[in-house]
Design a protein around this motif. Structure first.
Motif, short mmCIF file in Angstrom:
data_model
loop_
_atom_site.label_atom_id
_atom_site.label_comp_id
_atom_site.label_asym_id
_atom_site.label_seq_id
_atom_site.Cartn_x
_atom_site.Cartn_y
_atom_site.Cartn_z
N PRO A 91 6.54 4.02 -15.17
CA PRO A 91 6.00 2.74 -14.67
C PRO A 91 6.64 1.54 -15.37
O PRO A 91 6.99 1.58 -16.55
N PHE A 92 6.78 0.45 -14.58
CA PHE A 92 7.39 -0.77 -15.08
C PHE A 92 6.63 -1.97 -14.52
O PHE A 92 6.14 -1.93 -13.38
N SER A 93 6.50 -3.02 -15.30
CA SER A 93 5.84 -4.24 -14.81
C SER A 93 6.63 -5.46 -15.26
O SER A 93 7.31 -5.44 -16.29
N TYR A 94 6.53 -6.52 -14.44
CA TYR A 94 7.22 -7.78 -14.72
C TYR A 94 6.34 -8.89 -14.18
O TYR A 94 5.57 -8.69 -13.23
N GLY B 261 11.47 3.27 -11.99
CA GLY B 261 10.27 2.45 -12.07
C GLY B 261 10.56 0.98 -11.82
O GLY B 261 9.78 0.28 -11.17
N ILE B 262 11.70 0.49 -12.33
CA ILE B 262 12.10 -0.90 -12.11
C ILE B 262 12.39 -1.13 -10.63
O ILE B 262 11.99 -2.15 -10.05
N ILE B 263 13.08 -0.18 -10.01
CA ILE B 263 13.39 -0.30 -8.58
C ILE B 263 12.10 -0.35 -7.76
O ILE B 263 11.97 -1.17 -6.84
N LYS B 264 11.15 0.50 -8.09
CA LYS B 264 9.92 0.62 -7.29
C LYS B 264 9.16 -0.70 -7.20
O LYS B 264 8.53 -0.99 -6.17
N ASN C 249 24.45 6.31 -6.23
CA ASN C 249 23.12 6.85 -6.52
C ASN C 249 22.04 5.79 -6.40
O ASN C 249 20.91 6.08 -5.99
N THR C 250 22.38 4.57 -6.78
CA THR C 250 21.38 3.51 -6.77
C THR C 250 20.87 3.21 -5.35
O THR C 250 19.71 2.84 -5.18
N PHE C 251 21.71 3.41 -4.34
CA PHE C 251 21.26 3.24 -2.97
C PHE C 251 20.18 4.26 -2.65
O PHE C 251 19.12 3.93 -2.09
N MET C 252 20.44 5.50 -3.02
CA MET C 252 19.47 6.57 -2.75
C MET C 252 18.17 6.35 -3.53
O MET C 252 17.08 6.55 -3.00
N GLN C 253 18.29 5.95 -4.79
CA GLN C 253 17.10 5.68 -5.60
C GLN C 253 16.26 4.57 -4.97
O GLN C 253 15.03 4.65 -4.95
#
Length: 361
Positions: free
Chosen positions: A177-180, A251-254, A270-274
């Motif tokens: 998990p990530f929050s901003y 988590g940052i992407i989500k 890979n980042t596209f798929m993520q």
């Protein structure tokens, strides 16, 4: 089957091909095969379910490791590095090789990646020429390859090998998990000339009126990008977070608005798929693998037009309906296309076909 995978290992170098190689090695082990990962320029204690042989990195080191493990087949995912001498040596040993294309330059005889524009024109020209000549020397190794796997359909017509097949890459959605404290776009890559991170700084100035930041994640590969470590040198709406593990990146992407991509065309990032697995669209400056960004299917691509790139970034923030439509498309596509079980099973079948073909010679 006893399968040798040749590449750098993700515990030594965290890149797209290394992540894919680890997923493949793990799944093939789950399927009951004996996997030996020849980790080029490797070292340390590997926490894996499969055997790892670290090697220094020369062609002789790689061939010695092949002799040590005596595989039924070799899966090569190390671009064209040492390709000619190693392929020639493996061919003499009677072991079939499947070459995995990780970058568009793998299919070019005279391929050469971008050189930093901070160097003089003459230095760039000399370095490019040296790289192109070395590429041509190593490309001769393709004559000894028994099969080619591409992860981008557009590469099927670029490959001159008669046994070329298309198998998508895979992604495993492990998340920390990530929050901003405000909306943000995410940029993820190594900081080097071919990835063009400086475009994010230009973009940041153009979208300063938006209530959104640009978070940047990745290792600084070239010293010319060390200034990203200094907050005072960056626009107020850009935050460089440094290198992060895959689970944290997911988590940052989500929690992001979208993935920004400024790099040159490559293989299949890979980042596209993520991003698509997390239901996030991609806003790309130039790179559009398999034309999946065309027509707003899974994001947008500005085809190298910076003004269009800025406009697409702004639209995604101010038009939630547009953003939600793209998000729905990405989730459905990712679920259908990027399953490790499905894609590694296809690779397993291709290995078996390659072995059968060699046995029938």
């Amino acid at each position: 089957m006893k399968i040798a995978i040749v590449n750098k290992h993700k515990q030594d170098t965290l890149g797209g091909s290394e992540v894919q190689s680890d997923i493949i090695a793990g799944k093939l082990t789950d399927f009951g095969h004996e996997v030996i990962y020849i980790a080029v320029k490797g070292g340390g204690n590997y926490q894996t379910r499969y055997r790892v042989i670290p090697v220094e990195g020369s062609s002789g080191d790689i061939l010695e490791a092949v002799d040590q493990c005596k595989p039924d087949i070799v899966y090569w995912r190390y671009n064209k590095h040492h390709l000619y001498p190693v392929m020639k040596g493996i061919s003499r040993r009677g072991i079939p090789v499947v070459f995995a294309v990780s970058h568009i330059q793998d299919l070019k005889k005279w391929g050469a990646k971008a050189v930093s524009r901070e160097k003089s024109f003459l230095k760039r020209a000399v370095i490019t020429l040296i790289r192109a000549v070395e590429s041509r020397k190593q490309y001769r190794g393709m004559d000894f390859v028994d099969g080619v796997v591409v992860n981008n359909r557009e590469f099927l017509k670029r490959s001159g090998h008669p046994r070329t097949t298309f198998i998508r890459s895979s992604v495993e959605p492990e998340i920390t998990p990530f929050s901003y404290d405000k909306p943000y776009y995410i940029w993820i890559s190594s900081l080097k000339p071919s990835k063009r991170p400086e475009l994010c700084l230009r973009l940041a100035k153009e979208i300063s009126e938006l209530d959104a930041d640009i978070l940047m994640v990745g290792d600084i590969v070239k010293e010319s990008y060390d200034y990203f470590n200094e907050d005072r040198t960056l626009p107020n709406n850009v935050k460089y977070l440094g290198k992060k593990p895959i689970e944290e990146v997911n988590g940052i992407i989500k929690e992001s608005l979208a993935l920004l991509h400024t790099g040159e065309p490559e293989g299949f990032a890979n980042t596209f798929m993520q991003s698509w697995m997390s239901g996030k669209p991609v806003i790309s400056y130039e790179y559009n693998p398999d034309s999946l960004l065309t027509g707003n299917q899974l994001g947008t691509c500005s085809a190298g037009n910076f003004e269009d790139f800025v406009a697409q970034v702004k639209k995604l923030k101010i038009d939630p309906d547009h953003r939600n439509q793209l998000a729905g498309n990405t989730r459905k596509f990712a679920k259908e296309e990027f399953s490790p079980d499905k894609n590694v099973h296809l690779l397993e079948q291709y290995f078996e076909e390659t072995l059968d073909k060699q046995g029938g010679k």
